[in-house]
Motif scaffolding. Sequence first.
Motif, short mmCIF file in Angstrom:
data_model
loop_
_atom_site.label_atom_id
_atom_site.label_comp_id
_atom_site.label_asym_id
_atom_site.label_seq_id
_atom_site.Cartn_x
_atom_site.Cartn_y
_atom_site.Cartn_z
N MET A 1 8.82 5.96 -1.40
CA MET A 1 10.16 5.71 -1.94
C MET A 1 10.99 7.02 -2.10
SD MET A 1 12.07 3.28 -3.12
CE MET A 1 13.54 3.78 -2.15
N GLY A 2 10.45 8.16 -2.50
CA GLY A 2 10.95 9.55 -2.56
C GLY A 2 11.39 9.80 -1.26
N THR A 3 10.51 9.70 -0.07
CA THR A 3 11.03 9.93 1.36
C THR A 3 12.13 9.21 1.95
OG1 THR A 3 8.53 10.43 1.85
CG2 THR A 3 10.04 10.01 3.73
N ILE A 4 12.00 7.71 1.41
CA ILE A 4 13.31 6.87 1.96
C ILE A 4 14.61 7.36 1.26
CG2 ILE A 4 14.42 4.62 1.54
CD1 ILE A 4 11.35 3.66 1.86
N SER A 5 14.51 7.71 0.23
CA SER A 5 15.69 8.18 -0.60
C SER A 5 16.09 9.73 0.03
CB SER A 5 15.26 8.54 -2.32
OG SER A 5 15.06 7.18 -2.92
N MET A 6 15.22 10.54 0.19
CA MET A 6 15.51 11.65 0.83
C MET A 6 16.14 11.61 2.20
SD MET A 6 14.37 14.03 3.33
CE MET A 6 12.62 13.49 3.76
N VAL A 7 15.54 10.53 3.04
CA VAL A 7 16.23 10.55 4.45
C VAL A 7 17.70 9.75 4.25
CG1 VAL A 7 16.06 9.00 6.39
CG2 VAL A 7 14.06 10.22 5.63
N ILE B 1 22.89 0.83 1.70
CA ILE B 1 22.32 1.53 0.61
C ILE B 1 22.62 3.19 0.52
CG2 ILE B 1 19.94 2.34 -0.14
CD1 ILE B 1 19.93 -0.36 -0.87
N THR B 2 22.66 3.66 1.65
CA THR B 2 23.01 4.96 1.97
C THR B 2 24.25 5.21 1.01
OG1 THR B 2 22.35 5.08 4.09
CG2 THR B 2 23.76 6.80 3.60
N ASN B 3 25.34 4.35 1.31
CA ASN B 3 26.53 4.43 0.46
C ASN B 3 26.58 3.89 -0.87
OD1 ASN B 3 28.79 5.62 2.52
ND2 ASN B 3 27.52 3.97 3.82
N ASN B 4 25.33 3.54 -1.52
CA ASN B 4 25.25 3.03 -2.68
C ASN B 4 23.92 3.65 -3.24
OD1 ASN B 4 27.30 0.62 -3.58
ND2 ASN B 4 26.76 0.51 -1.35
N MET B 5 23.74 4.92 -3.12
CA MET B 5 22.33 5.60 -3.59
C MET B 5 22.56 5.76 -4.98
SD MET B 5 20.47 6.37 -1.39
CE MET B 5 19.36 7.79 -2.16
N SER B 6 23.62 5.97 -5.77
CA SER B 6 23.91 5.89 -7.04
C SER B 6 23.22 4.57 -7.64
CB SER B 6 25.23 5.94 -7.80
OG SER B 6 25.93 5.00 -7.18
N GLU B 7 23.39 3.41 -7.21
CA GLU B 7 22.82 2.24 -7.74
C GLU B 7 21.49 2.11 -7.49
OE1 GLU B 7 22.70 -1.36 -9.30
OE2 GLU B 7 24.11 0.03 -9.47
N LEU B 8 20.96 2.59 -6.15
CA LEU B 8 19.60 2.76 -5.97
C LEU B 8 18.72 3.42 -6.98
CD1 LEU B 8 16.89 2.03 -4.08
CD2 LEU B 8 17.58 3.99 -2.76
N ASN B 9 19.33 4.78 -7.16
CA ASN B 9 18.71 5.65 -8.00
C ASN B 9 18.71 4.98 -9.52
OD1 ASN B 9 18.11 7.50 -6.29
ND2 ASN B 9 20.07 8.66 -6.64
N ARG B 10 19.69 4.27 -9.93
CA ARG B 10 19.66 3.74 -11.12
C ARG B 10 18.91 2.57 -11.36
NH1 ARG B 10 21.71 -0.41 -14.18
NH2 ARG B 10 22.24 -1.73 -12.11
N GLN B 11 18.60 1.87 -10.38
CA GLN B 11 17.59 0.89 -10.61
C GLN B 11 15.98 1.45 -10.52
OE1 GLN B 11 18.24 -3.02 -9.04
NE2 GLN B 11 20.25 -2.48 -8.42
N LEU B 12 15.93 2.30 -9.82
CA LEU B 12 14.48 3.08 -9.64
C LEU B 12 14.29 3.58 -11.26
CD1 LEU B 12 14.68 4.85 -6.40
CD2 LEU B 12 12.85 3.16 -7.10
N ASP C 1 0.98 -1.28 0.05
CA ASP C 1 -0.01 -0.03 -0.07
C ASP C 1 0.86 1.39 -0.04
OD1 ASP C 1 0.87 -0.49 2.58
OD2 ASP C 1 -0.59 0.67 3.41
N LYS C 2 2.28 1.27 0.16
CA LYS C 2 3.08 2.37 0.27
C LYS C 2 3.91 2.30 -1.08
CE LYS C 2 2.32 3.91 4.56
NZ LYS C 2 1.24 3.05 4.94
N LEU C 3 4.45 1.21 -1.49
CA LEU C 3 5.22 1.15 -2.73
C LEU C 3 4.62 0.32 -3.77
CD1 LEU C 3 8.79 0.11 -1.08
CD2 LEU C 3 8.16 2.43 -1.86
N ASP C 4 4.59 0.89 -5.01
CA ASP C 4 4.12 0.35 -6.17
C ASP C 4 4.87 -1.00 -6.53
OD1 ASP C 4 6.03 0.93 -8.01
OD2 ASP C 4 4.80 2.77 -8.25
N TYR C 5 4.82 -1.97 -7.29
CA TYR C 5 5.61 -3.07 -7.52
C TYR C 5 6.84 -2.53 -8.13
CZ TYR C 5 4.02 -3.27 -12.25
OH TYR C 5 3.82 -2.78 -13.74
#
Length: 245
Positions: free
Chosen positions: A194-200, A231-242, A126-130
């Motif tokens: 997801m945007g909030t998690i990334s911001m934090v 994840i914090t130290n690999n934010m570029s990878e998270l952003n890439r996969q998003l 209910d918080k994150l789409d697939y």
Amino acid sequence: GARDANGQLTRTYHDMADAIRALSTDARIGQSAVQIAALVEAGARMGIQGKENLLAFAKTTAKAATAFGLPTEQLADDMGKIANLYKIPIRDIEQLGDAINFLDDNAQSKGGDIINVLQRMGGVADKLDYKKAAALGSTFLSLGASAEVAASASNAMVRELSIATMQSKQFHAGLAELSLNGADIERRMTKDAMGTISMVLAKIKTLKPEAQLRVTTQLFGKEYGDDADKITNNMSELNRQLEVN
């Protein structure tokens, strides 16, 4: 409608048989007519109705089974559960298969593991789409986590931030170090989790290295603080996969 009142096979049955045979000739699907028929049957048992919906489900599942090297019947059950958890209309199920396949092709994660993670993350659907759930879980997988840890850590990140105002003093101390407050985080999580998690995580990354693990632990607990730190130290990878999805 496959049989009439007298138990005789109808035009509906024969049309479906023809469609199944046609799918079996598609090299991208890589499944026999008998295997595709079993997927149609599995879809019908799940309550999927209508020729087009059943064929779409069978086609997507067969392609995924071939691409990921997974048993078709188990995958049919898994895909059906994911579609139900994330409220994906059957007419759009091909997009689910494509999203998993894109990550499988473009990240250090395997389709079967992503499917496993998506099922385990059903509680935060209910918080994150697939697509976002798959990207977050896939990033953990790419960084070496097991499917179980990837899902548990992802769930923890969503859960802890979603109930920010109910958290401990330690949690709020971590937020204060990031110049954030619980009520605002809760509101943000209802609009863009997801945007909030990334911001934090991005704010944590601005801290001195020795403070980062401490704050991720304050926010996500001792069990998942180190995973969040990765994840914090690999934010570029998270952003890439998003972005892949």
